[in-house]
Design a protein around this motif. Structure first.
Motif, mmCIF file in Angstrom:
data_model
loop_
_atom_site.group_PDB
_atom_site.id
_atom_site.type_symbol
_atom_site.label_atom_id
_atom_site.label_comp_id
_atom_site.label_asym_id
_atom_site.label_seq_id
_atom_site.Cartn_x
_atom_site.Cartn_y
_atom_site.Cartn_z
ATOM 1 N N CYS A 9 -14.964 -27.098 20.783
ATOM 2 C CA CYS A 9 -15.480 -26.380 21.931
ATOM 3 C C CYS A 9 -16.705 -26.629 21.763
ATOM 4 O O CYS A 9 -17.455 -26.757 22.648
ATOM 5 N N LEU A 10 -17.783 -26.326 20.748
ATOM 6 C CA LEU A 10 -18.927 -26.311 20.278
ATOM 7 C C LEU A 10 -19.442 -27.879 20.698
ATOM 8 O O LEU A 10 -20.426 -28.050 21.494
ATOM 9 N N ALA A 11 -18.615 -28.684 20.322
ATOM 10 C CA ALA A 11 -19.031 -30.248 20.335
ATOM 11 C C ALA A 11 -18.989 -30.629 21.929
ATOM 12 O O ALA A 11 -19.607 -31.384 22.502
ATOM 13 N N ALA A 12 -17.941 -30.030 22.512
ATOM 14 C CA ALA A 12 -17.726 -30.345 23.936
ATOM 15 C C ALA A 12 -18.760 -29.818 24.811
ATOM 16 O O ALA A 12 -19.410 -30.460 25.780
ATOM 17 N N ALA A 13 -19.263 -28.446 24.399
ATOM 18 C CA ALA A 13 -20.408 -27.824 25.270
ATOM 19 C C ALA A 13 -21.571 -28.678 25.035
ATOM 20 O O ALA A 13 -22.397 -28.788 25.890
ATOM 21 N N LYS A 14 -21.775 -29.301 23.808
ATOM 22 C CA LYS A 14 -23.229 -29.901 23.698
ATOM 23 C C LYS A 14 -23.244 -31.111 24.422
ATOM 24 O O LYS A 14 -24.256 -31.497 25.150
ATOM 25 N N TYR A 23 -17.381 -16.362 19.849
ATOM 26 C CA TYR A 23 -17.222 -16.387 21.221
ATOM 27 C C TYR A 23 -17.913 -17.632 21.853
ATOM 28 O O TYR A 23 -18.893 -17.052 22.414
ATOM 29 N N PRO A 24 -17.559 -19.006 21.642
ATOM 30 C CA PRO A 24 -18.558 -20.055 22.030
ATOM 31 C C PRO A 24 -18.915 -19.798 23.305
ATOM 32 O O PRO A 24 -18.131 -19.343 24.389
ATOM 33 N N CYS A 25 -20.125 -20.365 23.833
ATOM 34 C CA CYS A 25 -20.587 -20.349 25.374
ATOM 35 C C CYS A 25 -20.526 -19.135 26.072
ATOM 36 O O CYS A 25 -20.453 -19.138 27.365
ATOM 37 N N ALA A 26 -20.490 -18.022 25.374
ATOM 38 C CA ALA A 26 -20.393 -16.829 26.278
ATOM 39 C C ALA A 26 -21.822 -16.702 26.975
ATOM 40 O O ALA A 26 -21.453 -16.073 28.099
ATOM 41 N N GLN A 62 -14.464 -31.283 32.538
ATOM 42 C CA GLN A 62 -12.928 -30.909 32.385
ATOM 43 C C GLN A 62 -12.348 -30.702 30.930
ATOM 44 O O GLN A 62 -11.618 -29.897 30.537
ATOM 45 N N TYR A 63 -12.985 -31.867 29.966
ATOM 46 C CA TYR A 63 -12.858 -31.607 28.579
ATOM 47 C C TYR A 63 -13.267 -30.271 27.883
ATOM 48 O O TYR A 63 -12.649 -29.646 27.142
ATOM 49 N N TRP A 64 -14.419 -30.032 28.372
ATOM 50 C CA TRP A 64 -15.101 -28.759 27.880
ATOM 51 C C TRP A 64 -14.308 -27.352 28.358
ATOM 52 O O TRP A 64 -13.945 -26.697 27.400
ATOM 53 N N ARG A 65 -14.112 -27.556 29.482
ATOM 54 C CA ARG A 65 -12.945 -26.225 29.927
ATOM 55 C C ARG A 65 -11.743 -26.046 29.161
ATOM 56 O O ARG A 65 -11.414 -24.999 28.610
#
Length: 929
Positions: A650-655, A906-909, A617-620
């Motif tokens: 966003c990158l930190a949340a994705a990691k 565009y992170p997480c593409a 939810q935080y990443w989204r």
């Protein structure tokens, strides 16, 4: 609470007998009491938390609260109820005193007071108590301005209407609190305690009314004379509140104690309150323990291991805390206590480790139920439905199973005990084959002789099925069989049967030892067999002219008829019902494309993990903040967001999310699943992995970031619903072998995005493309009805509902359609051969979920909001790979991985594109659309 003050029992070495003893308030916390005897003992207030109670006999024991705890809880409940009544009436008096003010306005207050109560009762009747409580503030917020409209301005009646609505809200809140106290006292102690709580509530309300009147009288006398009507107004509204709150609290308590499901949360509060200081079994190991005829009222079993625990005729278990156990399901609890499941449905129920010895389960429905490690010794399962039931490690000794159905799909292994089963016949299928009444009866005629049922299914457990799709070479088979035996130190392998299935397909069943790793043996044998075939073909050894001619014919037929690639395993991960608080059961099946029976089947589970949901939810949220123009919302203008502001977040949340997902998938309960996949599949195979789940939040997770896909570079994942069926699709739509692929391309509302690049990409294909640019609904429906299509393409704005059940697409500036709006037209298109739908638009999982109900073979959607350049790059890459001959899954993976080049902007593409698959359908190639 009381357990912390218990005195620990000092046991003598080897002491096991505590029967008939008074152990009230004693502590056995963390002790090893396996096989001890507590029969008929008084264990009220005892602390057995974290103890090893394996095989302990608690039959006839008395658990629950000590007398002093009952007194303390009665006082606490009375104080809570009295305080709630006092506060409610005091608030009601002063609201009416200050706002209703005059006697002539009192009817207005009472009318709006009654309206809020009516709304509360209506919502409660249809949606339950929690929804009704939530509706009260909304009702007050709406009714207050309505009062100003329907009553004359300047008269004070609008204020009086709002006063009545507010007093109703306060009254309902007080009644709910009092109901919790009354129910808790009744569950903890008994009727007399509940009666005291009611008296305390009325007393509190009476004191509040008298206090308020006294204070109001003093205030008026101090300020001026002539305002005594205000006191009468307040007193009468206080009286209405006393009567209403008392009646409502008693009604809620009555319905809760009667087991009304609309009051479940009151029941949970009451049980939790009543178990305070009761007998504590939290986190204890109760494997094979016996609680028959035990009084378990006010006990706490949260998180306990209750594998094969006997609950037969246990008393008052319904008033015990059983969270995080299979007893939390009221239907399961009733079955375990009564032993009577005759004609009841336990479809998809969690019965893992259940003790059902001697239970009456005639005609019971266990379809999809999780029975792993349960014991059904001597149970009557005649005519029960066991379709897709998980029965690993289940003890069916002496069970009666005549007429049971669905046994062709139940999941058993060598740990399943099928000894001495009484059975005359069974059915392998749940329902007859289409157009027949054949449910695959076994035996086909007559009845099983003693022991034949066990032999039939033991044969399935003890054999490896070797499937040969291009004919069978006996010389290569013999050589491979010997080589497998050598590699496995002389393991005993025995040929059980050889079946010619037609069309060059031969199935050989080989008997193996019980403890053999069948997945390893299967992989080794097939590897050795293919090597032997290659060697024989090279030297023409053992192949006479006739055999070579037959092989040539089969090769010719293979080139004329599309067949699945033999080295393309299908890995199905079926995730059953669960949640992130309790975990999820997982069933693994591995098949070869084009087969219906799995070569590997195993079970495991994903343990509880609330953190992964929070990280998602935080990443989204961080991901959506990082976006520029997307195909989700129709913007009034394109807003440029500072890259530095949100990009790194966003990158930190994705990691974090990726790390949490991989930790979850490497947990011990799931590790065996991954190991089975690794043993059965090699890194150079084209693996189709299908994740079957109906849980919307599981579908949203970025499964492609699983480290498994780093090692298996030709694997790709698709999502699937739990329920699906094969289609009967027209096969004569193409008149020639080189007929072009037909694509219906819908270019919807393009405000804020560039759809011309999508159009240009489609125009480069050697295909017949029909464009509908911002079409009307009627125009789109007619196209779907009137022609056959191979691919349906949509580009534009779309979105999914929060629960993931459906979605909508903006087909033009004025119209937004859901899949259900085109249901009949789409079903017609699918029946004519529509094989693939591509939604190159945002947030497509809801669209995919609704479309999957129509049983479309394949879809490609974007799981989240998608920036315009990412959508265009993916479409270009996918269509190039797919039209050049790459299989669908590999084309998606290659196009998805190339999106990494855009992740500096565009992170997480690479997380966005996802396949949604009907598992009953084989993905087409471009040349065979």
């Amino acid at each position: 609470m009381a357990a912390n003050n218990n005195q620990e029992v000092k046991m003598q070495p080897g002491q096991k007998s505590f029967c008939n003893r008074n152990l009230s308030g004693q502590s056995f916390k963390g002790q090893n009491l396996s096989e001890a005897d507590f029969s008929n003992a008084d264990i009220r207030g005892g602390d057995f938390s974290s103890a090893n109670l394996t095989g302990v006999n608690f039959s006839g024991a008395k658990a629950g609260l000590q007398k002093r705890c009952k007194l303390i809880l009665t006082i606490a409940a009375s104080a809570l109820s009295g305080l709630a009544g006092f506060t409610t009436v005091l608030a009601a008096f002063w609201i009416a005193f200050q706002l209703t003010y005059q006697l002539e306005r009192l009817p207005t207050s009472l009318v709006f007071f009654s309206i809020v109560l009516v709304i509360f009762f209506v919502v409660n009747a249809y949606k339950g108590l929690l929804a009704a409580i939530g509706s009260v503030p909304l009702a007050v917020a709406i009714i207050t301005p309505v009062a100003g409209v329907v009553t004359a301005a300047g008269t004070g009646h609008p204020t009086a209407g709002g006063s009545g609505a507010g007093i109703a809200a306060v009254t309902i809140a007080g009644a709910v609190v009092s109901a919790i106290a009354i129910t808790g006292a009744r569950v903890a102690v008994g009727t007399w305690s509940a009666a005291l709580v009611v008296v305390a509530s009325v007393l509190g309300m009476s004191v509040a009314a008298n206090t308020a009147q006294g204070e109001a009288t003093a205030s008026i006398l101090y300020r001026a004379v002539g305002k005594f009507p205000q006191i009468w107004v307040g007193a009468r509204m206080a009286l209405a509140t006393i009567v209403t709150e008392t009646a409502l609290s008693l009604f809620i308590a009555w319905r809760t104690l009667a087991g009304d499901q609309r009051y479940t949360f009151i029941n949970r509060f009451a049980i939790a309150f009543a178990a305070t200081g009761g007998t504590d079994f939290r986190e204890a190991n109760l494997t094979n323990a016996n609680f028959s005829d035990t009084n378990l009222k006010n006990s706490d079993f949260r998180g306990a291991n209750i594998t094969r625990t006997c609950w037969h005729r246990a008393k008052n278990l319904v008033w015990a805390r059983v969270e995080k156990t299979i007893l939390a399901d009221s239907a399961v609890q009733d079955l375990l206590v009564s032993g009577n499941g005759h004609q009841q449905s336990y479809a998809n129920a969690n019965l893992q480790g259940a003790n059902l010895i001697g239970a009456d389960l005639r005609y019971a429905n266990f379809k999809g139920a999780h029975l792993n490690r349960a014991t059904l010794q001597g149970a009557c399962l005649e005519w029960a439905n066991l379709t897709q039931a998980q029965a690993i490690g289940v003890d069916f000794t002496n069970a009666q199973m005549t007429g049971a159905c669905g046994l062709g799909t139940w999941n058993i292994d060598n740990s399943t005990n099928l000894e001495r089963i009484t059975c005359r016949w069974v059915y392998l299928l749940e329902t007859p084959k289409p157009g027949t009444d054949d449910r695959e009866r076994r035996p086909h005629s007559g009845e099983f002789a003693p022991g034949e049922f066990t032999s039939l299914f033991r044969e399935v457990l003890d054999t490896v099925d070797l499937i040969f799709r291009n004919g069978f070479n006996w010389i290569a088979f013999s050589q491979s069989l010997r080589q497998v035996q050598v590699e496995n130190k002389g393991v005993e392998l025995e040929i059980q049967s050889i079946e010619n299935k037609g069309n060059g397909v031969v199935v050989v069943k080989v008997k193996t030892p019980i403890d053999a790793n069948k997945g390893v043996l299967h992989n080794q044998f097939m590897q050795f067999y293919h090597e032997a075939i290659a060697l024989l073909e090279q030297h023409h050894e053992g192949l006479d002219r006739h055999e070579r001619e037959l092989q040539s014919i089969r090769s010719l037929l293979s080139s004329m008829v599309r067949q699945p690639t033999p080295d393309s395993p299908v890995v199905i991960l079926n995730i059953g019902q669960g949640d992130f608080n309790r975990g999820f059961p997982v069933t693994l099946q591995i098949l070869q494309d084009g087969t219906t029976l799995p070569s590997v089947q195993s079970t495991g589970e994903l343990p509880p993990n609330v953190q992964i949901l929070q990280d998602y939810q935080y990443w989204r949220s961080a991901y959506r903040r990082s976006l520029k123009a997307t195909r989700l919302d129709v913007p009034s203008q394109v807003t440029n967001v500072s890259k530095d502001e949100f990009f790194s977040d966003c990158l930190a949340a994705a990691k974090r999310l990726s790390q949490q997902l991989n930790l979850w998938l490497s947990s011990e309960p799931f590790r065996e699943i991954e190991r089975k996949i690794q043993l059965s599949c090699s890194g150079d195979q084209r693996i189709r992995m299908i994740l079957q789940t109906d849980h919307p939040q599981l579908r949203q997770l970025p499964w492609q970031s699983w480290r498994f896909f780093e090692d298996y570079t030709h694997a790709e994942l698709a999502l699937s619903k739990l329920n699906y069926r094969a289609l009967s699709i027209a096969t004569n739509k193409k008149s020639t072998a080189n007929a072009q692929v037909k694509i219906l391309a819908i270019l919807g509302d393009s405000r804020g995005i560039d759809l011309q690049k999508d159009k240009a990409t489609l125009n480069t294909l050697a295909a017949e493309v029909t464009f509908l640019v911002e079409p009307q609904r009627q125009e789109l429906s007619e196209k779907l009805w009137d022609q056959h299509w191979d691919i349906l393409f949509f580009a534009g704005h779309s979105r999914s509902q929060t629960n993931g059940s459906t979605g909508s697409m903006q087909i033009n500036r004025d119209e937004s359609l859901e899949i259900s709006d085109l249901r009949n037209a789409l079903m017609k298109a699918i029946s004519r051969g529509l094989k693939l739908a591509i939604f190159n638009s945002c947030d497509g999982l809801g669209l995919a979920n609704a479309f999957a109900d129509l049983q479309i073979p394949q879809m490609i959607v974007m799981r989240e909001s998608v920036p315009d350049p990412v959508a265009q790059a993916f479409l270009t890459g996918f269509l190039k790979e797919f039209s050049d001959g790459q299989p669908l899954y590999q084309a998606v993976r290659k196009a998805r991985e190339r999106l990494q080049d855009l992740e500096d902007q565009y992170p997480c593409a690479t997380w966005l594109p996802v396949i949604v698959q009907n598992p009953a359908e084989i993905p087409p190639t471009w040349d065979h659309m």
